[in-house]
Design a protein around this motif. Structure first.
Motif, PDB file in Angstrom:
ATOM      1  N   LEU A 246       0.811  -1.213   0.000  1.00 36.69           N
ATOM      2  CA  LEU A 246       0.000   0.000   0.000  1.00 36.69           C
ATOM      3  C   LEU A 246       0.850   1.270   0.000  1.00 36.69           C
ATOM      4  N   TRP A 247       1.858   1.328   0.867  1.00 37.82           N
ATOM      5  CA  TRP A 247       2.662   2.538   0.945  1.00 37.82           C
ATOM      6  C   TRP A 247       3.445   2.794  -0.339  1.00 37.82           C
ATOM      7  N   PRO A 248       4.121   1.796  -0.941  1.00 39.20           N
ATOM      8  CA  PRO A 248       4.797   2.072  -2.216  1.00 39.20           C
ATOM      9  C   PRO A 248       3.857   2.565  -3.308  1.00 39.20           C
ATOM     10  N   LEU A 249       2.634   2.031  -3.370  1.00 43.51           N
ATOM     11  CA  LEU A 249       1.682   2.483  -4.385  1.00 43.51           C
ATOM     12  C   LEU A 249       1.238   3.916  -4.119  1.00 43.51           C
ATOM     13  N   LEU A 250       0.996   4.251  -2.845  1.00 46.31           N
ATOM     14  CA  LEU A 250       0.629   5.617  -2.511  1.00 46.31           C
ATOM     15  C   LEU A 250       1.788   6.575  -2.784  1.00 46.31           C
TER      16      LEU A 250
END
Length: 368
Positions: A246-250
């Motif tokens: 989730l964090w890398p995509l955000l």
């Protein structure tokens, strides 16, 4: 294919926590049928077709370069209309011919047609041309979300197929007559083949090459990319938004764009350069949310090592700070890894991880 912007909006607005869901297990490994020379040709004719308004850069370049480097096929880049093709997310190409010119030269059609992801996947002319090629006997090979183009052409109903992980829900909703297979690099169903996300282009092209020229030929070409395995083994579910992703995509789709200025990075175009390394470098850096790449050369055209004709965006050289060179690597390090390491060096591991997820590439960064 870029990760859907709606993902970011939902997460930020509602604080949703995404988890990967179970998907169809991949079937037994698929194989392309050996080349049977239906038109009596000693070497198969391969058309890699793109849309002038926007064609996914790596989807287009990798299959062409893999097959062209083998010397076992006659490969042609084909645009929908005459003139330049705008590649996404960066660079421009001049195709060998357009669809009308190809049809005039090969009225019996191609042996294989490669269909990358394009921005106008419902273009009536493109869909009609793909249908006509298939009717003439061509095997249609889609890369990433090129499968949506082939589905819109009406060819995938009643068949198995795959595409980029991010469009799975869309595909199952809008093309229910197709059996969408997850967790596989590529699917071959008769004269229709399809691949998973962007990085699956290399193994898919090598599998096709193996059916044409044999295992040793595919092994030799693959070694130039640091690739020795082109089986269907793949875990698409590992890339879906979840606790680890989730964090890398955000980072790619939100925070990098909100909190950092976008750099324009010049990529020098030089005769004989590695077309695939160029494409991957431009593609990866232009997905970061931190930069966009553009081609620079003093001449109107530059022909790469695989024969692709690149059209520079500028003739002006850039200062060292705003320039990147084409990432080069040897057989010891897969090209995708080398490019992602360069992204990590400039923008950090989380951003590089986000690019790897967008590429649908299982990246294991080196320990720091």
């Amino acid at each position: 294919m870029s990760v859907l912007k709606a993902l970011t909006t939902l997460v930020l607005s509602f604080g949703l926590i995404f988890t990967a869901t179970a998907s169809t297990t991949a079937p037994t490994p698929d194989h392309f049928a050996p080349y049977a020379a239906p038109h009596g040709r000693a070497r198969p004719v391969v058309a890699v077709v793109g849309h002038n308004a926007g064609t996914e850069l790596t989807d287009f370049v990798i299959p062409y370069a893999v097959l062209q480097r083998s010397g076992a096929v006659d490969a042609f880049t084909v645009s929908l209309q005459p003139g330049a093709m705008q590649m996404r997310p960066a660079l421009r190409l001049q195709a060998d011919t357009d669809v009308r010119g190809f049809d005039a030269r090969f009225p019996d059609g191609a042996d294989y047609v490669v269909v990358p992801a394009v921005v106008r996947r419902d273009d009536a002319q493109l869909l009609a041309w793909i249908r006509a090629q298939h009717a003439k006997g061509a095997t249609i090979v889609s890369i990433c979300d090129g499968a949506l183009v082939v589905a819109n052409a009406g060819l995938l109903a009643g068949h198995r197929a795959t595409a980029h992980w991010a469009t799975e829900s869309h595909r199952r909703e809008h093309y229910p007559q197709t059996t969408w297979v997850a967790n596989t690099r590529y699917v071959v169903d008769g004269r229709l083949a399809s691949s998973a996300g962007i990085s699956a282009a290399i193994p898919t092209a090598l599998a096709l090459l193996e059916s044409i020229a044999g295992h040793d030929a595919a092994l030799q070409v693959g070694a130039g990319f640091g690739v020795r395995d082109w089986s269907t083994t793949h875990d698409s579910d590992a890339f879906k938004p979840g606790a680890g992703n989730l964090w890398p995509l955000l980072k790619l789709n939100a925070t990098n764009k909100w909190f950092h200025p976008t750099e324009r990075l010049a990529l020098p175009l030089t005769p004989g350069m590695d077309d695939v390394a160029l494409a991957l470098t431009a593609d990866a850096f232009s997905r970061t949310g931190r930069s966009t790449a553009y081609g620079v050369a003093a001449t109107p055209q530059v022909r790469g090592g695989s024969g692709l004709v690149w059209l520079p965006d500028s003739a002006q050289p850039a200062d060292t700070k705003h320039r990147i060179d084409v990432i080069a690597t040897g057989a010891a390090l897969p090209l995708f890894d080398a490019v992602l390491a360069a992204v990590e060096h400039r923008y950090g591991r989380t951003t590089a991880r986000g690019v790897a997820i967008d590429f649908e590439y299982a990246w294991s960064p080196a320990a720091r």
